[in-house]
Design an enzyme around this catalytic site. Structure first.
Site, PDB file in Angstrom:
ATOM      1  N   GLU A   1      -0.260  -0.809   6.051  1.00  0.00           N
ATOM      2  CA  GLU A   1       0.241  -0.393   6.944  1.00  0.00           C
ATOM      3  C   GLU A   1       1.241   0.740   6.821  1.00  0.00           C
ATOM      4  OE1 GLU A   1       4.446   0.862   7.859  1.00  0.00           O
ATOM      5  OE2 GLU A   1       4.082   1.052   5.867  1.00  0.00           O
TER       6      GLU A   1
ATOM      7  N   ASP B   1       1.028  -1.421   0.055  1.00  0.00           N
ATOM      8  CA  ASP B   1      -0.065  -0.350   0.198  1.00  0.00           C
ATOM      9  C   ASP B   1       0.862   1.671   0.618  1.00  0.00           C
ATOM     10  OD1 ASP B   1       1.013  -0.944   2.747  1.00  0.00           O
ATOM     11  OD2 ASP B   1      -0.787   0.740   3.375  1.00  0.00           O
TER      12      ASP B   1
END
Length: 358
Positions: A131, A77
């Site tokens: 994350e 991400d």
């Protein structure tokens, strides 16, 4: 920008692969398309790997019966895009959202997973989601709960941006609100009140006078810091405020536990109302582990302390030595001009290949 899962060639030059990964938007919570592409590529291009899917995370591993297992992990991400997708190249610099943090590292990991069919250590790769947002949504936490066997290893290497350096362990982090209470009054008759913002001055004075530690662990120096990061208070322009809040952030060396870090902050601010709002433990370097020593020998690098918190802490909590090593520059992470020097991608690929094959 790509909106459907593209065909990724994981055997391609990792620099080209990094650009391809950047060109698939994957802002936290919306990683599905990229996860689909990675999963399909691993299943079709790496018959030597066992592959599983967990939400928007993709995991793969060898099962060769080696004496040791090494885990390479990278989050897929990114922070929100800032008009910096698709990627573009300027000489040796590859620009785009996530180039540094951490799709360059993901490209290295994916390329090695597919091209190393006979590593000297069994290999696990983990591409995980969420994350960059609140820890409760972090894909590694879900994997730990649902697929704990997949996180077992003798060494975990996170491809977090370190500019090609080896950064060991990480700091712990604590945030707390320090509240002062006064008595509200009209500011024209201030003697009838008790100004809570003025009371907060003592909190700020203690923080300004605070002497942080420097701690050497396994040859890595960790520097602590206790800082005021936010001050709030006040009711109106003609009211003596009856409440003020100073938010503090304590970045602490990994030789402190989370509990001792809380106790230390309460000691420094004794006499004030301290409410802990966020707490994550640090991670010890773990450099004495045999697999870590082998990796350091392969890099030829002198390790340094990791300033900041990373997911190595999750592995350390599981008793797994973990380090940060990736081609991106951490100072460029999350910036509009985020980029990576492509020579770092090539170097990281070759260093990890040497470690996993020699």
């Amino acid at each position: 920008m790509t909106t459907t899962a593209p065909a990724l060639d994981l055997t391609a030059d990792p620099v080209a692969l990094a650009a391809a990964l950047v060109d698939v938007p994957s802002v936290s919570g919306d990683e599905g398309v990229l996860a689909d592409a990675i999963e399909h590529a691993l299943r079709t291009q790496a018959p030597h790997l066992e592959v599983v899917r967990s939400g928007a995370a993709v995991l793969a591993r060898t099962n060769l019966g080696r004496a040791r297992r090494v885990l390479l992990a990278g989050h897929i991400d990114t922070v929100p895009i800032a008009d910096n997708v698709p990627s573009h190249r300027d000489g040796d610099l590859l620009y785009g959202c996530g180039t540094s943090d951490m799709k360059a590292g993901d490209a290295v990991i994916a390329h090695l997973a597919v091209t190393l069919t006979e590593p000297v250590h069994d290999l696990t790769v983990v591409f995980y989601d969420c994350e960059e947002i609140e820890a409760t949504r972090n894909g590694l936490g879900r994997i730990e709960r649902e697929l704990p066997d997949w996180l077992r290893a003798d060494l975990a290497i996170l491809g977090e941006p370190t500019d090609g350096m080896v950064e060991a362990g990480c700091q712990g982090t604590l945030r707390a609100e320090v509240r002062t209470i006064g008595r509200r009054a009209h500011s024209a008759r201030s003697w009838l009140g008790d100004n809570a913002i003025h009371r907060a001055g003592e909190v700020l004075a203690r923080l300004a006078a605070y002497s942080p530690r420097r701690v050497d662990i396994d040859g890595c120096e960790y520097r602590e810091g206790l800082q005021a990061v936010k001050v709030t208070g006040g009711v109106a322009g003609n009211v003596v405020p009856d409440e003020a809040v100073v938010t503090v952030n304590f970045r602490y060396a990994p030789d402190r536990s989370a509990d001792t870090a809380v106790a230390h902050v309460r000691e420094v601010l004794d006499g004030f109302d301290v409410t802990v709002t966020d707490l994550s433990p640090g991670a010890l370097p773990g450099l004495a582990a045999p697999a870590a020593q082998e990796f350091l020998a392969a890099t030829g690098a002198t390790p340094r302390a990791k300033y900041g918190w990373t997911d190595v802490s999750r592995f350390a909590a599981l008793g797994i030595p973990a380090i940060n090593y990736g081609p991106g520059d951490p100072n460029l992470a999350h910036t509009r001009e985020e980029h990576v020097d492509v020579t770092r991608i090539t170097d990281a690929t070759e260093i990890l290949r040497r470690f996993l094959t020699d």
